[in-house]
Design a protein around this motif. Structure first.
Motif, mmCIF file in Angstrom:
data_model
loop_
_atom_site.group_PDB
_atom_site.id
_atom_site.type_symbol
_atom_site.label_atom_id
_atom_site.label_comp_id
_atom_site.label_asym_id
_atom_site.label_seq_id
_atom_site.Cartn_x
_atom_site.Cartn_y
_atom_site.Cartn_z
ATOM 1 N N TYR A 33 0.872 -1.173 0.000
ATOM 2 C CA TYR A 33 0.000 0.000 0.000
ATOM 3 C C TYR A 33 0.908 1.221 0.000
ATOM 4 O O TYR A 33 1.654 1.443 0.959
ATOM 5 C CB TYR A 33 -0.913 -0.011 1.221
ATOM 6 C CG TYR A 33 -1.864 1.149 1.265
ATOM 7 C CD1 TYR A 33 -2.879 1.266 0.328
ATOM 8 C CD2 TYR A 33 -1.745 2.128 2.238
ATOM 9 C CE1 TYR A 33 -3.761 2.339 0.363
ATOM 10 C CE2 TYR A 33 -2.628 3.206 2.285
ATOM 11 C CZ TYR A 33 -3.619 3.295 1.342
ATOM 12 O OH TYR A 33 -4.500 4.354 1.363
ATOM 13 N N ARG A 34 0.897 2.010 -1.109
ATOM 14 C CA ARG A 34 1.871 3.090 -1.291
ATOM 15 C C ARG A 34 1.198 4.415 -1.679
ATOM 16 O O ARG A 34 1.401 4.936 -2.770
ATOM 17 C CB ARG A 34 2.866 2.707 -2.377
ATOM 18 C CG ARG A 34 3.530 1.360 -2.139
ATOM 19 C CD ARG A 34 4.501 0.966 -3.213
ATOM 20 N NE ARG A 34 3.850 0.809 -4.519
ATOM 21 C CZ ARG A 34 4.496 0.664 -5.662
ATOM 22 N NH1 ARG A 34 5.814 0.656 -5.686
ATOM 23 N NH2 ARG A 34 3.839 0.500 -6.786
ATOM 24 N N PRO A 35 0.386 4.988 -0.787
ATOM 25 C CA PRO A 35 -0.314 6.225 -1.169
ATOM 26 C C PRO A 35 0.614 7.382 -1.504
ATOM 27 O O PRO A 35 0.323 8.172 -2.408
ATOM 28 C CB PRO A 35 -1.178 6.538 0.048
ATOM 29 C CG PRO A 35 -0.566 5.778 1.175
ATOM 30 C CD PRO A 35 0.078 4.566 0.568
ATOM 31 N N GLU A 36 1.761 7.499 -0.805
ATOM 32 C CA GLU A 36 2.680 8.614 -1.071
ATOM 33 C C GLU A 36 3.234 8.534 -2.496
ATOM 34 O O GLU A 36 3.427 9.557 -3.155
ATOM 35 C CB GLU A 36 3.821 8.658 -0.045
ATOM 36 C CG GLU A 36 4.760 7.456 -0.052
ATOM 37 C CD GLU A 36 4.196 6.133 0.492
ATOM 38 O OE1 GLU A 36 4.793 5.088 0.209
ATOM 39 O OE2 GLU A 36 3.153 6.140 1.177
ATOM 40 N N VAL A 37 3.460 7.328 -2.997
ATOM 41 C CA VAL A 37 3.955 7.136 -4.369
ATOM 42 C C VAL A 37 2.894 7.559 -5.367
ATOM 43 O O VAL A 37 3.159 8.336 -6.303
ATOM 44 C CB VAL A 37 4.356 5.664 -4.600
ATOM 45 C CG1 VAL A 37 4.599 5.385 -6.076
ATOM 46 C CG2 VAL A 37 5.577 5.317 -3.765
ATOM 47 N N TRP A 38 1.664 7.081 -5.200
ATOM 48 C CA TRP A 38 0.611 7.341 -6.182
ATOM 49 C C TRP A 38 0.083 8.766 -6.121
ATOM 50 O O TRP A 38 -0.269 9.338 -7.155
ATOM 51 C CB TRP A 38 -0.495 6.301 -6.058
ATOM 52 C CG TRP A 38 0.035 4.986 -6.526
ATOM 53 C CD1 TRP A 38 0.412 3.920 -5.766
ATOM 54 C CD2 TRP A 38 0.349 4.635 -7.881
ATOM 55 N NE1 TRP A 38 0.918 2.920 -6.569
ATOM 56 C CE2 TRP A 38 0.892 3.334 -7.870
ATOM 57 C CE3 TRP A 38 0.216 5.282 -9.108
ATOM 58 C CZ2 TRP A 38 1.298 2.666 -9.023
ATOM 59 C CZ3 TRP A 38 0.612 4.627 -10.260
ATOM 60 C CH2 TRP A 38 1.151 3.341 -10.212
ATOM 61 N N GLU A 39 0.053 9.371 -4.928
ATOM 62 C CA GLU A 39 -0.348 10.783 -4.843
ATOM 63 C C GLU A 39 0.589 11.645 -5.665
ATOM 64 O O GLU A 39 0.154 12.520 -6.413
ATOM 65 C CB GLU A 39 -0.350 11.250 -3.384
ATOM 66 C CG GLU A 39 -1.496 10.699 -2.575
ATOM 67 C CD GLU A 39 -1.352 10.961 -1.084
ATOM 68 O OE1 GLU A 39 -0.377 11.629 -0.657
ATOM 69 O OE2 GLU A 39 -2.209 10.467 -0.335
ATOM 70 N N GLN A 40 1.890 11.394 -5.535
ATOM 71 C CA GLN A 40 2.892 12.180 -6.271
ATOM 72 C C GLN A 40 2.793 11.926 -7.775
ATOM 73 O O GLN A 40 2.815 12.866 -8.572
ATOM 74 C CB GLN A 40 4.281 11.833 -5.749
ATOM 75 C CG GLN A 40 5.378 12.690 -6.330
ATOM 76 C CD GLN A 40 6.720 12.354 -5.695
ATOM 77 O OE1 GLN A 40 7.027 11.196 -5.404
ATOM 78 N NE2 GLN A 40 7.534 13.376 -5.486
ATOM 79 N N ARG A 41 2.695 10.661 -8.185
ATOM 80 C CA ARG A 41 2.607 10.345 -9.611
ATOM 81 C C ARG A 41 1.356 10.946 -10.236
ATOM 82 O O ARG A 41 1.420 11.545 -11.314
ATOM 83 C CB ARG A 41 2.600 8.830 -9.813
ATOM 84 C CG ARG A 41 3.928 8.193 -9.620
ATOM 85 C CD ARG A 41 3.857 6.692 -9.809
ATOM 86 N NE ARG A 41 5.170 6.114 -9.576
ATOM 87 C CZ ARG A 41 5.386 4.841 -9.352
ATOM 88 N NH1 ARG A 41 4.380 3.982 -9.352
ATOM 89 N NH2 ARG A 41 6.605 4.405 -9.139
#
Length: 145
Positions: free
Chosen positions: A28-36
């Motif tokens: 679960y990687r919300p910080e990655v997907w929010e930025q992308r």
């Protein structure tokens, strides 16, 4: 399963994209997907796409048109990130997403689309080949640092 509806990705789709990615990768990687997602929406809000079935996001595809990459001056559509919920695979979701993305690339003046696939990722390579992509006349090189 109902016919998937494809529409442009919005910031409201971050959680759905995170959940699809988690089902695929186990992370679960919300910080990655929010930025992308913020990056792609800022660059071209209509380029990246999601597929919905019965109001639920079941797939996503992020990309954009750029020129001048790697000495290739022509405007090129780059398919960069995508995922389809495992429960929605083999139902035309990926095909609908890539058709929408390629159509947008054409509308932005691109005459070629490119992507890169890890050599060991046979499932993704098979999907990309089935969508009509062929090996490009460029070679990816790397050096570990």
């Amino acid at each position: 399963m109902a016919e998937p509806r494809v529409r442009p990705l919005t910031e409201l789709d971050v959680e759905a994209v995170c959940r699809i990615d988690e089902r695929i990768t186990g992370q679960y990687r919300p910080e990655v997907w929010e930025q992308r997602i913020a990056y792609y929406i800022r660059r071209d809000p209509d380029s990246s796409q999601v597929a919905e079935v019965d109001g639920r996001v079941v797939g996503f595809m992020l990309g954009e048109v750029r020129g001048g990459e790697f000495g290739l001056e022509e405007p090129t559509g780059w398919v960069e990130f995508f995922g389809v919920d495992p429960s929605a695979r083999e139902k035309g979701v990926g095909r609908r997403l890539i058709e929408a993305l390629l159509g947008h690339f054409r509308s932005k003046g691109a005459h070629v689309a490119r992507t890169m696939v890890a050599s060991g990722d046979k499932e993704i390579a098979s999907f990309i080949a089935a969508m009509g992509f062929v090996p490009a006349p460029v070679t990816a090189l790397e050096k570990r640092l």
